[in-house]
Design an enzyme around this catalytic site. Sequence first.
Site, PDB file in Angstrom:
ATOM      1  N   HIS A  87     -18.086  11.300  -8.100  1.00 19.68           N
ATOM      2  CA  HIS A  87     -17.250  11.987  -9.071  1.00 19.68           C
ATOM      3  C   HIS A  87     -18.152  12.646 -10.106  1.00 19.68           C
ATOM      4  CE1 HIS A  87     -13.159   9.830  -8.323  1.00 19.68           C
ATOM      5  NE2 HIS A  87     -13.797  10.108  -7.199  1.00 19.68           N
ATOM      6  N   GLU A  89     -18.255  12.927 -13.298  1.00 21.21           N
ATOM      7  CA  GLU A  89     -18.695  12.157 -14.456  1.00 21.21           C
ATOM      8  C   GLU A  89     -19.852  11.221 -14.118  1.00 21.21           C
ATOM      9  OE1 GLU A  89     -14.111  12.491 -14.872  1.00 21.21           O
ATOM     10  OE2 GLU A  89     -15.623  12.497 -13.286  1.00 21.21           O
ATOM     11  N   ARG A  94     -25.716   9.694 -13.971  1.00 21.23           N
ATOM     12  CA  ARG A  94     -26.923   9.315 -13.246  1.00 21.23           C
ATOM     13  C   ARG A  94     -28.005  10.384 -13.427  1.00 21.23           C
ATOM     14  NH1 ARG A  94     -26.121   4.932 -10.231  1.00 21.23           N
ATOM     15  NH2 ARG A  94     -28.022   5.261  -9.032  1.00 21.23           N
ATOM     16  N   CYS A 142     -10.535  10.060 -14.175  1.00 17.13           N
ATOM     17  CA  CYS A 142      -9.542   9.423 -13.312  1.00 17.13           C
ATOM     18  C   CYS A 142      -9.283   8.001 -13.808  1.00 17.13           C
ATOM     19  CB  CYS A 142     -10.008   9.409 -11.861  1.00 17.13           C
ATOM     20  SG  CYS A 142     -11.455   8.368 -11.534  1.00 17.13           S
ATOM     21  N   CYS A 295     -13.313   6.336 -13.295  1.00 16.31           N
ATOM     22  CA  CYS A 295     -14.178   6.925 -14.320  1.00 16.31           C
ATOM     23  C   CYS A 295     -13.755   6.477 -15.716  1.00 16.31           C
ATOM     24  CB  CYS A 295     -14.150   8.448 -14.215  1.00 16.31           C
ATOM     25  SG  CYS A 295     -15.034   9.095 -12.778  1.00 16.31           S
ATOM     26  N   LYS A 298     -15.372   3.070 -16.171  1.00 18.82           N
ATOM     27  CA  LYS A 298     -16.829   3.159 -16.303  1.00 18.82           C
ATOM     28  C   LYS A 298     -17.219   3.730 -17.661  1.00 18.82           C
ATOM     29  CE  LYS A 298     -18.144   3.363 -11.423  1.00 18.82           C
ATOM     30  NZ  LYS A 298     -18.888   4.098 -10.376  1.00 18.82           N
ATOM     31  N   LYS A 438     -29.683   4.897  -6.216  1.00 19.87           N
ATOM     32  CA  LYS A 438     -30.243   3.684  -6.821  1.00 19.87           C
ATOM     33  C   LYS A 438     -31.721   3.525  -6.487  1.00 19.87           C
ATOM     34  CE  LYS A 438     -26.162   0.620  -7.067  1.00 19.87           C
ATOM     35  NZ  LYS A 438     -25.138   1.414  -6.361  1.00 19.87           N
TER      36      LYS A 438
END
Length: 506
Positions: A87, A89, A94, A142, A295, A298, A438
Amino acid sequence: MWTADEIAQLCYAHYRGKLPKQGKPEPNREWTLLAAVVKIQSPADQTWDTTDKEVQVTKEVVSMGTGTKCIGQSKMRKSGDILNDSHAEIIAKRSFQRYLLHQLHLAAVLKEDSIFVPGTQRGLWKLRPDLSFVFFSSHTPCGDASIIPMLEFEEQPCCLVISNGVNNSPVERSDNLEDSKDKRDCEDPDSPVAKKMKLGAPARALSSGLAHHGMQESGTVKPDVSSSGLTTEEELDAAKGTAPGRFRVVDVHRTGAKCVPGDTGDLRKPGAAYHQVGLLRVKPGRGDRTCSMSCSDKMARWNVLGCQGALLMHFLEKPIYLSAVVVGKCPYSQEAMRRALTGSSLLLRCQEVLDLPRGFGVPELKIEQSGLLFEQSRRAVQVQVQRADGAGRLVPCGAAISWSAVPEHPLDVTANGFPQGTTKKEIGSPRARSRISKVELFRSFQKLLSSIAEDKQPDSVRVQKLDTYQEYKEAAAAYQEAWRALRRKQPFASWIRNPPDYHQFK
Protein backbone atom coordinates in the site's frame (compact mmCIF):
# COMPACT_ATOMS: atom_id res chain seq x y z
CA MET A 1 4.24 27.86 7.86
CA TRP A 2 2.65 25.58 5.27
CA THR A 3 -0.81 24.69 4.03
CA ALA A 4 -2.34 21.33 3.14
CA ASP A 5 -2.64 22.39 -0.49
CA GLU A 6 1.06 23.34 -0.59
CA ILE A 7 2.03 19.89 0.70
CA ALA A 8 -0.27 18.13 -1.80
CA GLN A 9 0.93 20.29 -4.70
CA LEU A 10 4.57 19.60 -3.83
CA CYS A 11 3.96 15.84 -3.74
CA TYR A 12 1.99 15.82 -6.99
CA ALA A 13 4.74 17.82 -8.74
CA HIS A 14 7.37 15.42 -7.39
CA TYR A 15 5.35 12.46 -8.67
CA ARG A 16 5.12 13.99 -12.14
CA GLY A 17 8.70 15.20 -12.36
CA LYS A 18 10.85 12.73 -10.41
CA LEU A 19 9.15 9.38 -11.01
CA PRO A 20 9.53 7.78 -14.45
CA LYS A 21 6.74 6.25 -16.49
CA GLN A 22 7.67 2.75 -15.31
CA GLY A 23 5.32 1.61 -12.56
CA LYS A 24 2.74 4.34 -13.16
CA PRO A 25 -0.85 3.50 -14.17
CA GLU A 26 -1.73 2.88 -17.79
CA PRO A 27 -3.69 5.94 -18.98
CA ASN A 28 -7.49 5.68 -18.96
CA ARG A 29 -7.40 2.13 -17.63
CA GLU A 30 -5.49 2.02 -14.34
CA TRP A 31 -5.31 4.13 -11.18
CA THR A 32 -3.15 4.18 -8.08
CA LEU A 33 -2.65 5.89 -4.72
CA LEU A 34 0.18 8.13 -3.59
CA ALA A 35 1.92 8.76 -0.26
CA ALA A 36 5.02 10.71 0.69
CA VAL A 37 7.08 12.11 3.55
CA VAL A 38 7.94 15.81 3.34
CA LYS A 39 10.80 17.37 5.31
CA ILE A 40 9.97 20.76 6.79
CA GLN A 41 12.91 23.00 7.70
CA SER A 42 12.16 26.08 9.80
CA PRO A 43 14.52 29.07 10.06
CA ALA A 44 17.14 28.48 12.75
CA ASP A 45 16.36 31.85 14.36
CA GLN A 46 12.59 31.38 14.26
CA THR A 47 10.62 32.91 17.11
CA TRP A 48 7.36 31.23 18.01
CA ASP A 49 5.61 34.49 18.94
CA THR A 50 5.74 35.81 15.37
CA THR A 51 2.44 37.57 14.70
CA ASP A 52 3.07 40.12 11.97
CA LYS A 53 4.16 37.73 9.26
CA GLU A 54 4.12 34.05 8.43
CA VAL A 55 7.27 32.06 9.08
CA GLN A 56 8.81 30.85 5.83
CA VAL A 57 9.83 27.18 5.75
CA THR A 58 11.64 24.96 3.27
CA LYS A 59 9.73 21.91 2.06
CA GLU A 60 11.31 18.86 0.44
CA VAL A 61 9.95 15.43 -0.49
CA VAL A 62 12.32 12.85 1.00
CA SER A 63 10.37 9.66 0.27
CA MET A 64 7.44 8.63 -1.88
CA GLY A 65 5.39 5.51 -2.54
CA THR A 66 2.55 4.35 -4.74
CA GLY A 67 0.57 1.12 -4.59
CA THR A 68 -2.68 -0.62 -3.64
CA LYS A 69 -1.70 -4.27 -3.26
CA CYS A 70 -0.93 -6.68 -0.44
CA ILE A 71 0.23 -10.31 -0.66
CA GLY A 72 -1.60 -13.17 1.03
CA GLN A 73 -0.24 -15.18 3.93
CA SER A 74 0.67 -18.14 1.71
CA LYS A 75 3.06 -15.95 -0.33
CA MET A 76 5.05 -14.67 2.65
CA ARG A 77 8.70 -15.72 2.75
CA LYS A 78 10.98 -16.42 5.72
CA SER A 79 13.95 -14.93 3.87
CA GLY A 80 12.58 -11.39 4.20
CA ASP A 81 13.00 -10.71 0.47
CA ILE A 82 9.39 -9.96 -0.44
CA LEU A 83 7.24 -6.91 0.31
CA ASN A 84 4.23 -8.15 2.25
CA ASP A 85 2.44 -4.81 2.14
CA SER A 86 2.61 -2.57 -0.93
CA HIS A 87 0.00 0.00 0.00
CA ALA A 88 1.25 3.49 -0.82
CA GLU A 89 1.50 4.58 2.81
CA ILE A 90 3.69 1.62 3.73
CA ILE A 91 5.91 1.97 0.64
CA ALA A 92 6.45 5.65 1.52
CA LYS A 93 7.29 4.80 5.12
CA ARG A 94 9.80 2.08 4.21
CA SER A 95 11.33 4.45 1.64
CA PHE A 96 11.62 6.99 4.47
CA GLN A 97 13.55 4.45 6.56
CA ARG A 98 15.97 4.06 3.67
CA TYR A 99 16.41 7.84 3.65
CA LEU A 100 17.04 7.85 7.41
CA LEU A 101 19.72 5.15 7.04
CA HIS A 102 21.49 7.28 4.44
CA GLN A 103 21.32 10.36 6.67
CA LEU A 104 22.79 8.38 9.58
CA HIS A 105 25.61 7.25 7.30
CA LEU A 106 26.32 10.89 6.42
CA ALA A 107 26.44 11.86 10.08
CA ALA A 108 28.17 8.88 11.70
CA VAL A 109 30.55 7.75 8.97
CA LEU A 110 31.20 10.56 6.50
CA LYS A 111 30.87 13.38 9.07
CA GLU A 112 28.94 15.41 6.51
CA ASP A 113 25.89 17.62 6.81
CA SER A 114 22.88 15.56 7.86
CA ILE A 115 19.44 15.80 9.43
CA PHE A 116 21.01 14.31 12.58
CA VAL A 117 23.23 15.84 15.25
CA PRO A 118 25.09 14.00 18.04
CA GLY A 119 23.02 12.95 21.03
CA THR A 120 24.07 12.91 24.67
CA GLN A 121 24.98 9.20 24.75
CA ARG A 122 27.75 7.42 22.88
CA GLY A 123 26.79 6.33 19.38
CA LEU A 124 23.35 7.94 19.51
CA TRP A 125 21.94 10.71 17.33
CA LYS A 126 18.94 13.00 17.39
CA LEU A 127 16.98 14.94 14.80
CA ARG A 128 17.99 18.55 14.26
CA PRO A 129 15.60 20.85 16.15
CA ASP A 130 14.74 22.90 13.06
CA LEU A 131 13.39 19.86 11.19
CA SER A 132 10.06 18.04 11.20
CA PHE A 133 8.26 15.63 8.88
CA VAL A 134 4.79 15.75 7.33
CA PHE A 135 3.14 12.63 5.94
CA PHE A 136 0.97 12.98 2.84
CA SER A 137 -1.54 10.48 1.47
CA SER A 138 -3.78 11.01 -1.54
CA HIS A 139 -6.56 9.03 0.18
CA THR A 140 -7.61 8.35 3.74
CA PRO A 141 -5.75 5.32 5.15
CA CYS A 142 -7.57 2.01 4.76
CA GLY A 143 -9.26 0.71 7.91
CA ASP A 144 -10.77 2.77 10.69
CA ALA A 145 -9.99 6.19 9.18
CA SER A 146 -12.04 5.31 6.10
CA ILE A 147 -15.22 4.46 8.03
CA ILE A 148 -16.94 7.79 7.50
CA PRO A 149 -20.59 8.61 8.35
CA MET A 150 -22.79 9.75 5.48
CA LEU A 151 -25.45 12.17 6.64
CA GLU A 152 -28.87 12.97 5.21
CA PHE A 153 -29.99 16.57 5.64
CA GLU A 154 -33.61 16.82 6.77
CA GLU A 155 -34.02 20.07 4.87
CA GLN A 156 -32.88 18.23 1.73
CA PRO A 157 -35.05 15.09 1.78
CA CYS A 158 -34.30 12.24 -0.55
CA CYS A 159 -35.44 8.75 -1.34
CA LEU A 160 -33.31 5.95 0.00
CA VAL A 161 -32.35 3.23 -2.43
CA ILE A 162 -33.25 -0.01 -0.64
CA SER A 163 -33.15 -2.60 -3.41
CA ASN A 164 -30.49 -3.74 -5.82
CA GLY A 165 -32.61 -3.20 -8.91
CA VAL A 166 -32.31 -6.81 -10.04
CA ASN A 167 -34.34 -9.03 -7.77
CA ASN A 168 -35.64 -6.29 -5.46
CA SER A 169 -33.87 -7.84 -2.47
CA PRO A 170 -32.32 -5.54 0.12
CA VAL A 171 -28.68 -4.64 -0.47
CA GLU A 172 -27.21 -5.10 2.98
CA ARG A 173 -23.64 -6.19 2.54
CA SER A 174 -21.13 -7.88 0.31
CA ASP A 175 -19.82 -11.18 1.59
CA ASN A 176 -16.98 -11.12 -0.92
CA LEU A 177 -15.03 -8.09 0.27
CA GLU A 178 -12.00 -10.18 1.03
CA ASP A 179 -11.76 -11.07 -2.64
CA SER A 180 -11.85 -7.42 -3.64
CA LYS A 181 -9.32 -6.67 -6.37
CA ASP A 182 -7.93 -3.64 -4.60
CA LYS A 183 -7.61 -2.06 -1.22
CA ARG A 184 -10.08 0.77 -1.81
CA ASP A 185 -13.13 -0.77 -3.54
CA CYS A 186 -15.17 -0.37 -0.38
CA GLU A 187 -13.78 3.06 0.45
CA ASP A 188 -14.25 4.83 -2.89
CA PRO A 189 -17.84 6.10 -3.19
CA ASP A 190 -17.71 5.71 -6.97
CA SER A 191 -16.57 2.10 -7.00
CA PRO A 192 -18.96 -0.71 -8.03
CA VAL A 193 -18.54 -2.47 -4.69
CA ALA A 194 -19.25 0.65 -2.66
CA LYS A 195 -22.29 1.53 -4.78
CA LYS A 196 -23.61 -1.98 -4.34
CA MET A 197 -23.35 -1.80 -0.55
CA LYS A 198 -24.84 1.65 0.05
CA LEU A 199 -28.44 1.82 1.17
CA GLY A 200 -28.72 5.61 1.06
CA ALA A 201 -28.23 7.63 -2.10
CA PRO A 202 -29.19 11.24 -1.32
CA ALA A 203 -30.35 13.07 -4.43
CA ARG A 204 -29.07 16.42 -3.22
CA ALA A 205 -26.06 16.39 -0.94
CA LEU A 206 -22.66 17.86 -0.31
CA SER A 207 -19.64 15.94 -1.53
CA SER A 208 -17.26 14.73 1.13
CA GLY A 209 -14.10 16.77 1.02
CA LEU A 210 -15.55 19.05 -1.72
CA ALA A 211 -18.06 21.28 0.01
CA HIS A 212 -15.51 21.52 2.80
CA HIS A 213 -13.41 23.50 0.34
CA GLY A 214 -16.26 25.35 -1.31
CA MET A 215 -16.29 23.10 -4.38
CA GLN A 216 -18.78 20.66 -5.82
CA GLU A 217 -18.59 18.09 -8.60
CA SER A 218 -21.34 17.14 -10.99
CA GLY A 219 -23.28 13.94 -10.45
CA THR A 220 -24.65 12.33 -7.32
CA VAL A 221 -22.43 12.87 -4.31
CA LYS A 222 -22.74 11.68 -0.73
CA PRO A 223 -22.33 13.83 2.36
CA ASP A 224 -20.11 12.91 5.23
CA VAL A 225 -19.14 14.47 8.52
CA SER A 226 -16.38 16.65 7.12
CA SER A 227 -18.64 18.38 4.61
CA SER A 228 -21.56 19.02 6.91
CA GLY A 229 -20.20 21.80 9.10
CA LEU A 230 -20.71 19.80 12.28
CA THR A 231 -19.09 20.69 15.57
CA THR A 232 -16.74 18.18 17.18
CA GLU A 233 -19.51 17.03 19.53
CA GLU A 234 -21.87 16.52 16.60
CA GLU A 235 -19.21 14.58 14.71
CA LEU A 236 -18.79 12.29 17.71
CA ASP A 237 -22.55 11.70 17.79
CA ALA A 238 -22.45 10.94 14.08
CA ALA A 239 -19.65 8.43 14.62
CA LYS A 240 -21.93 6.59 17.05
CA GLY A 241 -24.68 6.43 14.42
CA THR A 242 -26.74 9.36 15.67
CA ALA A 243 -26.65 13.03 14.86
CA PRO A 244 -28.47 15.94 16.45
CA GLY A 245 -31.19 18.14 15.00
CA ARG A 246 -31.26 18.28 11.24
CA PHE A 247 -28.87 15.41 10.57
CA ARG A 248 -29.46 11.69 10.19
CA VAL A 249 -26.77 9.11 9.50
CA VAL A 250 -27.99 7.02 6.57
CA ASP A 251 -24.85 4.96 5.92
CA VAL A 252 -21.09 4.93 6.17
CA HIS A 253 -18.26 4.81 3.67
CA ARG A 254 -16.99 1.28 4.14
CA THR A 255 -13.56 -0.24 4.33
CA GLY A 256 -12.49 -3.55 2.83
CA ALA A 257 -10.20 -4.14 5.80
CA LYS A 258 -11.42 -7.04 7.96
CA CYS A 259 -11.58 -7.13 11.75
CA VAL A 260 -8.78 -9.15 13.33
CA PRO A 261 -9.80 -12.83 13.43
CA GLY A 262 -11.08 -13.85 16.84
CA ASP A 263 -11.64 -10.25 17.91
CA THR A 264 -14.90 -8.30 18.02
CA GLY A 265 -16.35 -8.22 14.53
CA ASP A 266 -18.43 -5.84 12.48
CA LEU A 267 -22.18 -5.93 13.08
CA ARG A 268 -22.72 -6.10 9.28
CA LYS A 269 -26.19 -4.62 9.61
CA PRO A 270 -27.76 -2.48 6.89
CA GLY A 271 -26.72 1.15 6.64
CA ALA A 272 -24.71 2.96 9.30
CA ALA A 273 -24.60 -0.09 11.60
CA TYR A 274 -22.52 -2.14 9.15
CA HIS A 275 -19.15 -1.41 10.79
CA GLN A 276 -17.94 -1.04 14.34
CA VAL A 277 -15.35 1.70 14.67
CA GLY A 278 -12.16 1.76 16.72
CA LEU A 279 -11.20 -1.87 16.00
CA LEU A 280 -7.96 -3.25 14.62
CA ARG A 281 -8.31 -4.47 11.04
CA VAL A 282 -6.40 -6.64 8.57
CA LYS A 283 -6.00 -5.73 4.92
CA PRO A 284 -8.09 -7.79 2.50
CA GLY A 285 -6.61 -10.30 0.11
CA ARG A 286 -7.92 -12.12 -2.93
CA GLY A 287 -9.10 -15.31 -1.21
CA ASP A 288 -5.79 -15.70 0.63
CA ARG A 289 -6.04 -13.82 3.95
CA THR A 290 -3.23 -11.37 4.63
CA CYS A 291 -1.29 -10.77 7.85
CA SER A 292 -0.91 -7.04 7.19
CA MET A 293 -2.65 -4.65 9.54
CA SER A 294 -4.61 -1.75 8.04
CA CYS A 295 -2.84 1.50 7.23
CA SER A 296 -4.94 3.26 9.89
CA ASP A 297 -3.64 0.88 12.55
CA LYS A 298 -0.04 1.07 11.37
CA MET A 299 -0.10 4.87 11.33
CA ALA A 300 -1.59 4.92 14.84
CA ARG A 301 1.32 2.71 15.91
CA TRP A 302 3.81 5.13 14.32
CA ASN A 303 2.35 7.87 16.48
CA VAL A 304 3.69 6.04 19.55
CA LEU A 305 6.71 4.09 18.31
CA GLY A 306 7.88 6.45 15.56
CA CYS A 307 8.45 5.83 11.85
CA GLN A 308 12.04 4.62 12.09
CA GLY A 309 11.33 1.03 13.20
CA ALA A 310 13.25 -1.08 15.71
CA LEU A 311 16.59 -1.33 13.91
CA LEU A 312 17.21 2.40 13.61
CA MET A 313 16.39 2.95 17.29
CA HIS A 314 19.82 1.49 18.01
CA PHE A 315 21.22 4.79 16.69
CA LEU A 316 18.61 7.26 17.93
CA GLU A 317 17.93 8.94 21.28
CA LYS A 318 14.31 9.55 20.38
CA PRO A 319 11.92 8.11 17.79
CA ILE A 320 11.25 10.02 14.56
CA TYR A 321 7.66 11.20 14.87
CA LEU A 322 5.45 12.76 12.23
CA SER A 323 4.35 16.30 13.03
CA ALA A 324 1.36 16.22 10.69
CA VAL A 325 -0.68 14.11 8.28
CA VAL A 326 -2.20 15.66 5.15
CA VAL A 327 -4.82 13.83 3.06
CA GLY A 328 -5.69 14.65 -0.54
CA LYS A 329 -9.16 15.27 -1.93
CA CYS A 330 -11.30 12.19 -1.23
CA PRO A 331 -14.16 11.07 1.06
CA TYR A 332 -12.96 12.41 4.40
CA SER A 333 -13.92 12.98 8.01
CA GLN A 334 -11.72 14.88 10.43
CA GLU A 335 -13.24 12.99 13.35
CA ALA A 336 -12.63 9.59 11.71
CA MET A 337 -8.99 10.54 11.10
CA ARG A 338 -8.54 11.69 14.70
CA ARG A 339 -10.28 8.59 16.01
CA ALA A 340 -8.13 6.22 13.94
CA LEU A 341 -4.71 7.85 14.27
CA THR A 342 -4.66 9.55 17.66
CA GLY A 343 -7.77 8.47 19.57
CA SER A 344 -10.83 10.46 20.62
CA SER A 345 -13.11 10.90 23.60
CA LEU A 346 -15.16 7.99 22.28
CA LEU A 347 -12.43 5.50 21.46
CA LEU A 348 -9.19 5.56 23.41
CA ARG A 349 -6.36 4.32 21.24
CA CYS A 350 -2.85 5.75 21.31
CA GLN A 351 -3.42 8.56 23.77
CA GLU A 352 -3.87 6.31 26.80
CA VAL A 353 -0.57 4.49 26.49
CA LEU A 354 1.24 4.69 29.81
CA ASP A 355 4.65 3.73 31.16
CA LEU A 356 6.53 4.49 27.95
CA PRO A 357 10.33 4.46 28.15
CA ARG A 358 12.36 7.64 28.01
CA GLY A 359 12.13 9.42 24.67
CA PHE A 360 8.83 7.83 23.68
CA GLY A 361 5.47 9.53 23.93
CA VAL A 362 2.26 10.34 22.08
CA PRO A 363 2.99 13.67 20.40
CA GLU A 364 0.30 15.96 19.11
CA LEU A 365 -0.43 15.15 15.48
CA LYS A 366 -1.79 17.83 13.16
CA ILE A 367 -4.31 16.39 10.66
CA GLU A 368 -5.49 18.35 7.62
CA GLN A 369 -7.10 17.78 4.23
CA SER A 370 -6.15 19.33 0.91
CA GLY A 371 -8.65 20.29 -1.75
CA LEU A 372 -6.36 19.01 -4.52
CA LEU A 373 -7.16 15.71 -6.23
CA PHE A 374 -4.40 13.30 -7.20
CA GLU A 375 -4.38 13.11 -10.99
CA GLN A 376 -4.09 9.33 -11.10
CA SER A 377 -6.55 8.55 -8.34
CA ARG A 378 -9.55 6.42 -9.18
CA ARG A 379 -11.90 9.40 -9.14
CA ALA A 380 -9.66 11.50 -11.40
CA VAL A 381 -9.17 8.70 -13.92
CA GLN A 382 -12.93 8.06 -14.02
CA VAL A 383 -13.52 11.70 -14.92
CA GLN A 384 -10.88 11.51 -17.65
CA VAL A 385 -12.48 8.40 -19.12
CA GLN A 386 -15.96 9.92 -19.03
CA ARG A 387 -14.78 13.05 -20.82
CA ALA A 388 -13.18 10.91 -23.50
CA ASP A 389 -16.40 8.90 -23.86
CA GLY A 390 -14.43 5.84 -22.91
CA ALA A 391 -15.76 2.54 -21.67
CA GLY A 392 -14.39 -0.40 -19.78
CA ARG A 393 -13.63 -1.20 -16.18
CA LEU A 394 -10.91 0.67 -14.33
CA VAL A 395 -8.42 -1.47 -12.44
CA PRO A 396 -5.78 -0.63 -9.82
CA CYS A 397 -2.22 -0.46 -11.08
CA GLY A 398 -0.40 -3.67 -10.21
CA ALA A 399 2.94 -1.99 -9.62
CA ALA A 400 4.26 -0.12 -6.60
CA ILE A 401 6.87 2.64 -6.83
CA SER A 402 9.34 3.46 -4.08
CA TRP A 403 11.46 6.60 -4.20
CA SER A 404 13.96 7.78 -1.58
CA ALA A 405 16.14 10.89 -1.42
CA VAL A 406 19.37 8.89 -1.60
CA PRO A 407 22.21 9.27 -4.12
CA GLU A 408 22.35 5.68 -5.36
CA HIS A 409 19.39 3.89 -6.94
CA PRO A 410 16.66 6.09 -5.45
CA LEU A 411 13.93 4.34 -7.43
CA ASP A 412 12.45 0.89 -6.87
CA VAL A 413 9.51 -0.50 -8.86
CA THR A 414 7.89 -3.73 -7.67
CA ALA A 415 4.97 -6.00 -8.52
CA ASN A 416 3.68 -8.80 -6.29
CA GLY A 417 6.35 -7.91 -3.73
CA PHE A 418 9.36 -8.36 -6.05
CA PRO A 419 11.15 -6.00 -8.46
CA GLN A 420 9.05 -5.60 -11.58
CA GLY A 421 10.06 -8.12 -14.23
CA THR A 422 11.40 -10.71 -11.78
CA THR A 423 11.06 -14.26 -13.10
CA LYS A 424 10.29 -17.30 -10.97
CA LYS A 425 13.79 -18.57 -11.60
CA GLU A 426 15.30 -15.38 -10.17
CA ILE A 427 13.30 -15.43 -6.92
CA GLY A 428 15.68 -16.01 -4.02
CA SER A 429 18.62 -14.27 -5.69
CA PRO A 430 19.88 -10.81 -4.61
CA ARG A 431 18.63 -9.20 -7.82
CA ALA A 432 15.08 -10.25 -6.97
CA ARG A 433 14.92 -8.11 -3.83
CA SER A 434 13.30 -4.74 -3.44
CA ARG A 435 15.62 -2.15 -1.91
CA ILE A 436 13.02 -1.58 0.82
CA SER A 437 12.45 -5.25 1.64
CA LYS A 438 13.25 -6.36 5.18
CA VAL A 439 16.43 -8.14 4.16
CA GLU A 440 17.79 -5.21 2.13
CA LEU A 441 17.06 -2.63 4.83
CA PHE A 442 18.72 -4.99 7.31
CA ARG A 443 21.80 -5.21 5.07
CA SER A 444 21.93 -1.41 4.86
CA PHE A 445 21.73 -1.28 8.65
CA GLN A 446 24.56 -3.83 8.99
CA LYS A 447 26.68 -1.90 6.49
CA LEU A 448 26.19 1.28 8.50
CA LEU A 449 27.08 -0.49 11.74
CA SER A 450 30.23 -2.07 10.32
CA SER A 451 31.39 1.34 9.03
CA ILE A 452 31.51 2.74 12.57
CA ALA A 453 34.46 2.04 14.85
CA GLU A 454 33.47 -0.41 17.59
CA ASP A 455 34.25 2.03 20.40
CA LYS A 456 31.82 4.51 18.87
CA GLN A 457 28.98 2.09 18.30
CA PRO A 458 25.83 2.26 20.45
CA ASP A 459 25.95 0.20 23.65
CA SER A 460 22.87 -1.78 22.58
CA VAL A 461 24.85 -3.55 19.84
CA ARG A 462 28.16 -3.81 21.74
CA VAL A 463 27.16 -5.59 24.94
CA GLN A 464 25.91 -8.74 23.26
CA LYS A 465 26.60 -10.78 20.15
CA LEU A 466 23.80 -10.28 17.65
CA ASP A 467 23.36 -12.14 14.40
CA THR A 468 19.85 -12.38 12.96
CA TYR A 469 17.31 -9.73 12.02
CA GLN A 470 15.14 -10.86 14.93
CA GLU A 471 18.00 -10.56 17.42
CA TYR A 472 18.81 -7.02 16.35
CA LYS A 473 15.14 -6.01 16.56
CA GLU A 474 14.75 -7.50 20.03
CA ALA A 475 17.96 -5.82 21.21
CA ALA A 476 16.41 -2.39 20.65
CA ALA A 477 15.29 -2.45 24.29
CA ALA A 478 13.50 0.92 24.57
CA TYR A 479 11.59 0.34 21.35
CA GLN A 480 10.48 -3.13 22.43
CA GLU A 481 9.47 -1.83 25.86
CA ALA A 482 7.31 0.85 24.22
CA TRP A 483 5.77 -1.76 21.88
CA ARG A 484 4.91 -4.00 24.84
CA ALA A 485 3.31 -1.04 26.63
CA LEU A 486 1.23 -0.31 23.53
CA ARG A 487 0.09 -3.93 23.24
CA ARG A 488 -1.16 -3.84 26.82
CA LYS A 489 -3.81 -1.36 25.70
CA GLN A 490 -6.89 -2.14 23.68
CA PRO A 491 -7.29 -2.45 20.80
CA PHE A 492 -3.57 -3.01 20.19
CA ALA A 493 -3.57 -6.21 22.24
CA SER A 494 -5.12 -7.87 19.18
CA TRP A 495 -2.27 -6.88 16.85
CA ILE A 496 -1.28 -9.72 14.50
CA ARG A 497 2.45 -10.42 14.71
CA ASN A 498 4.39 -12.54 12.27
CA PRO A 499 5.91 -15.71 13.81
CA PRO A 500 9.58 -15.31 14.84
CA ASP A 501 10.74 -17.77 12.16
CA TYR A 502 9.93 -15.09 9.55
CA HIS A 503 12.64 -12.90 11.08
CA GLN A 504 15.54 -15.36 11.43
CA PHE A 505 17.38 -14.35 8.28
CA LYS A 506 20.89 -12.87 8.47
